[in-house]
Design a protein around this motif. Structure first.
Motif: not given
Length: 319
Positions: A277-281
């Protein structure tokens, strides 16, 4: 006639009650029985869920709104709090990182799901880990929701016999002093892949499993064979972290191999939590950059990896 109607109504009500039960209400405290994790009734349990990202770098998802949305929409039965230890994590900011972990635990309890408390490190810090888990066990150990993960991913150079096994025994003693019952999942050598090695020289504890990590585009049949060998040697396994991508989190997604892994885990009764669960690219992230951390994300903000994993969890946790 009326008696038959009454019995039918009672059966429907009982069925509705059973369906309304949370995973923790249904299964209670988890135990290891042979090579499987079972519930309070001795029935095998397979948990399916998500792992949060390193807590110091993606703190925006360490909150109740995210956990509730994942429980309600993605149908997760377990969430993993990946508490960073180094690189600005717990060792540098213990109060802030402890608060994030406790927020996730409290949210998991409120939503009736299981929570893995993960000491997310690649280097051993036995004394600090023992003190941390002693605090967690003293505060939350009476709850059946809790699962301990005392060492995320030991390196290949960390020998099982001389370093990792003694490390786990030290931390395990601090947990068991306050919590003799809840499940502990211990990390194994080579980024938690050498489960067969640990199974050949097991730790003496009646409620302990071994951590297996994989990334489907990198780790394939050879690692599944190691997992099968570990189980043949009597070990219970728990995949506390996996991806459908390369091990570096990017490069490519291998959907076919991801499905082979899921089939293997389901057939073997092994629980699993996806990274992350992350919004890292990067391809392994469940969200696109900029996705809000308040549980209000939209469908177009979920990545390809996120959609594959969500569909798998929802399909398998449909009951």
């Amino acid at each position: 006639m009326f008696r038959l109607l009454a019995l039918a109504l009672a059966a429907l009500l009982l069925g509705a009650t059973a369906q309304a039960q949370t995973p923790v209400e249904r299964h209670g405290r988890l135990q290891v029985s042979g090579t499987h994790i079972v519930d309070q009734a001795g029935k095998p349990v397979t948990l399916r869920g998500m792992s949060l990202f390193w807590s110091q770098w993606q703190p925006q998802y360490y909150n109740a709104a995210t956990i509730k949305r994942l429980r309600d929409d993605w149908k997760i039965t377990v969430i993993r709090a990946a508490m960073a230890v180094d690189s600005g994590g717990y060792r540098a900011n213990p109060d802030a990182e402890m608060a994030k972990v406790e927020t996730v635990i409290d949210a998991a309890v409120a939503n009736g799901i299981y929570v893995i408390v993960d000491w997310h490190a690649h280097k051993p810090h036995a004394k600090e880990a023992a003190a941390f888990f002693a605090r967690i066990a003293a505060k939350y150990g009476a709850l059946p929701n809790l699962i301990y993960e005392p060492y995320n991913e030991p390196l290949a150079t960390h020998a099982w016999k001389t370093l990792l096994k003694p490390y786990h025994q030290t931390v395990l003693a601090s947990i068991r002093a306050a919590d003799p019952d809840n499940l502990v999942v211990v990390g194994t050598r080579t980024w938690s892949q050498d489960v067969d090695e640990a199974a050949a020289d097991p730790i003496a504890d009646p409620n302990l499993a071994y951590t297996l990590h994989y990334y489907a585009a990198t780790h394939k049949q050879e690692l599944r064979d190691k997992a099968a060998l570990a189980m043949q040697r009597g070990a219970a396994l728990f995949v506390t972290e996996y991806g459908v991508t390369q091990a570096d989190g990017g490069s490519s997604i291998d959907e076919a191999e991801a499905r082979r892994w899921w089939d293997f885990l389901e057939a073997s009764g092994i629980s699993y939590a996806n990274w992350s669960i992350a919004d890292k690219d990067e391809l392994s992230a469940a969200f696109r950059p900029g996705t809000p951390g308040d549980g209000t994300w939209t469908e177009d903000q979920v990545t390809r990896s996120g959609k594959l994993v969500r569909d798998q969890i929802r399909a398998m946790n449909a009951d």
